[in-house]
Design an enzyme around this catalytic site. Structure first.
Site, PDB file in Angstrom:
ATOM      1  N   ASP A  65     -32.065  -8.126  14.941  1.00  0.00           N
ATOM      2  CA  ASP A  65     -32.681  -9.124  14.049  1.00  0.00           C
ATOM      3  C   ASP A  65     -33.088 -10.376  14.824  1.00  0.00           C
ATOM      4  O   ASP A  65     -32.315 -10.881  15.643  1.00  0.00           O
ATOM      5  CB  ASP A  65     -31.689  -9.565  12.975  1.00  0.00           C
ATOM      6  CG  ASP A  65     -31.147  -8.424  12.142  1.00  0.00           C
ATOM      7  OD1 ASP A  65     -30.918  -7.337  12.687  1.00  0.00           O
ATOM      8  OD2 ASP A  65     -30.932  -8.640  10.934  1.00  0.00           O
ATOM      9  N   ASN A  79     -34.854  -4.596   6.425  1.00  0.00           N
ATOM     10  CA  ASN A  79     -34.828  -4.802   4.978  1.00  0.00           C
ATOM     11  C   ASN A  79     -35.558  -6.086   4.570  1.00  0.00           C
ATOM     12  O   ASN A  79     -36.025  -6.211   3.444  1.00  0.00           O
ATOM     13  CB  ASN A  79     -33.388  -4.830   4.460  1.00  0.00           C
ATOM     14  CG  ASN A  79     -32.591  -6.016   4.969  1.00  0.00           C
ATOM     15  OD1 ASN A  79     -32.439  -6.188   6.180  1.00  0.00           O
ATOM     16  ND2 ASN A  79     -32.070  -6.832   4.066  1.00  0.00           N
ATOM     17  N   HIS A  80     -35.710  -7.041   5.497  1.00  0.00           N
ATOM     18  CA  HIS A  80     -36.434  -8.271   5.159  1.00  0.00           C
ATOM     19  C   HIS A  80     -37.941  -8.091   5.227  1.00  0.00           C
ATOM     20  O   HIS A  80     -38.674  -8.991   4.799  1.00  0.00           O
ATOM     21  CB  HIS A  80     -35.980  -9.423   6.054  1.00  0.00           C
ATOM     22  CG  HIS A  80     -34.732 -10.072   5.567  1.00  0.00           C
ATOM     23  ND1 HIS A  80     -34.726 -11.203   4.782  1.00  0.00           N
ATOM     24  CD2 HIS A  80     -33.428  -9.716   5.715  1.00  0.00           C
ATOM     25  CE1 HIS A  80     -33.478 -11.525   4.483  1.00  0.00           C
ATOM     26  NE2 HIS A  80     -32.670 -10.643   5.040  1.00  0.00           N
TER      27      HIS A  80
END
Length: 445
Positions: free
Chosen positions: A125, A186-187
């Site tokens: 991330d 997921n973002h």
């Protein structure tokens, strides 16, 4: 569980972007105060506004210009003037070129790496932390014919430069499509980006044209693959493992003839999914709740490891699964793999997960089993940049390098946050919004 220092197959190399890493953001300054609150001694790049290459072919020089321009503008140009740096026409050309490549890739990209002079860099991330991403790229060495990069999702949200970060990585993808691989996080969804800042960031930077830019970004998110297999040895995905649809009973909803079949998950019949099922999954859907053929993408993007055996619903998030060491072993053994590398959890998430290590160094070794290991990788240091409490995590970020001949031994590189960082506010209400690792409000979607 084997600790990081005890791992027989890893070497840690620590690098720092500053001798005294500490938070540098000022939550009291306005997003439009960048030009006055932070000064850059360097003159503006000569190529502002950026233009699309006349022949439509991105070069290394063009990317280096993009990097220097984004670095300078982050310190000297108010967000509301961003279109004077990167016109919408250039944005459109870049996103269209990248999307044409991404939409042709399968759900699970197989990356064939050979040669004694080749290596693979894996990144977790990054959450819009542009300056840390630029440091990472320079520290690891830019992508090249012999240096592959796999980015494991969550490019946007929370940080103040999600748009620049995502566009920079798209540029690398267009320049080296078979050396740079961008996976979905997921973002990269409409729901998350509307809650955690990216949509608001785009609107602030492009104003009246913001809706167009945001819509184009959502379209490119749909093309991002879900996973990769590197050198036949390493499986990567953002969240992790996933369920088998064959073990899930189907029920036809009542009503008119021909209405869609909705597959309802049964916790008592959960079993591990196969790569064949993953390849067939629909990845175009951007938002939870996932059901039917969309359950597998939901698992891949939102699931988390556990120290408890078996598969179970991920009640903490309200979506996805929890899987234990036995599932890691089953998956590795079935596909003759040595490593699973996933991301999805920063220090804020890990402090709520008893039994699993924290994320202060940017990575954890979560499962050590007979066939190999499960690793969580997080590449956003000093995360989140904006939060409701004064206490910050001051965590390091990390990236992994896989080296020949087998590309199955992770070499961890940790790094501190780049400072000074331009002073900006968050683009989302970080004081009131729930953490993305908490249960989602599915009813509101």
């Amino acid at each position: 569980m084997l600790s990081q220092s005890e791992s027989p197959t890893s070497t840690t190399t620590t690098t720092n972007s500053s001798p005294n890493p500490k938070p540098a953001s000022d939550e009291n300054s306005s997003v439009d105060d960048i030009a006055t609150t932070v000064e850059d001694s360097h003159p503006p790049p000569s190529q502002i506004p950026l233009s699309w290459p006349p022949d439509g072919k991105i070069t290394l020089d063009w990317i280096q210009d993009l990097i220097s321009t984004f670095e300078w503008s982050s310190r000297n140009v108010a967000p509301s003037n961003f279109s004077s740096v990167l016109p919408v026409s250039v944005f459109d050309s870049l996103v269209l070129s990248a999307s044409k490549i991404l939409h042709k890739e399968p759900n699970c990209v197989r990356i064939d790496v050979k040669g004694e002079d080749s290596s693979v860099v894996i990144v977790g991330d990054v959450h819009g932390q542009l300056h840390d991403v630029i440091f990472l790229l320079r520290d690891a060495g830019f992508p090249s014919e012999n240096r592959f990069f796999v980015f494991n999702g969550d490019y946007v949200d929370r940080g103040a430069w999600g748009l620049e970060t995502f566009l920079l990585l798209l540029a690398w993808k267009v320049f080296l499509p078979h050396r740079v691989f961008l996976l979905r996080g997921n973002h990269e969804s409409k729901y998350c980006t509307s809650v955690y800042g990216f949509e608001q960031e785009v609107m602030a930077k492009y104003g009246d044209q913001g809706k167009h830019v945001y819509r184009k970004c959502l379209g490119s998110f749909e093309g991002l693959p879900l996973s990769s297999i590197i050198a036949g040895q390493v499986f990567t995905s953002h969240g992790g493992l996933f369920r088998s649809m064959e073990a899930t009973p189907s029920k036809r909803t009542k009503g008119k003839k021909g209405r869609k079949v909705v597959l309802k998950p049964d916790a008592n019949s959960l079993s591990l999914g196969s790569l064949e099922e993953l390849l067939k999954a629909r990845r175009s859907v951007l938002d939870p709740p996932w059901e039917g053929l969309n359950l597998i993408p939901g698992d891949v993007l939102w699931s988390d490891p556990s120290m408890s055996p078996g598969l179970s619903p991920n009640k903490e998030r309200g979506i996805g699964l929890l899987w234990g060491p036995d599932c890691t072993e089953e998956f590795l053994k079935k596909y003759q793999l040595k490593l699973i590398i996933r991301s999805h959890e920063g220090p804020d998430a890990r402090e709520k997960r008893p039994g699993l290590s924290g994320m202060q160094e940017g990575y954890t070794v979560d499962h050590v089993v007979e066939s190999g290991m499960l690793i969580t990788l997080f590449s956003a240091p000093d995360y989140p940049q904006f939060q409701a409490t004064e206490e910050r995590y001051n965590n390091k970020g990390a990236y992994i390098v896989l080296e020949p001949p087998e590309f199955d031994t992770p070499v961890f590189h940790t790094f501190a946050a780049t400072i000074p960082r331009p002073k900006v506010n968050a683009y989302y209400n970080y004081e009131d919004v729930i953490d993305s690792d908490e249960e989602l409000d599915l009813a509101s979607m």
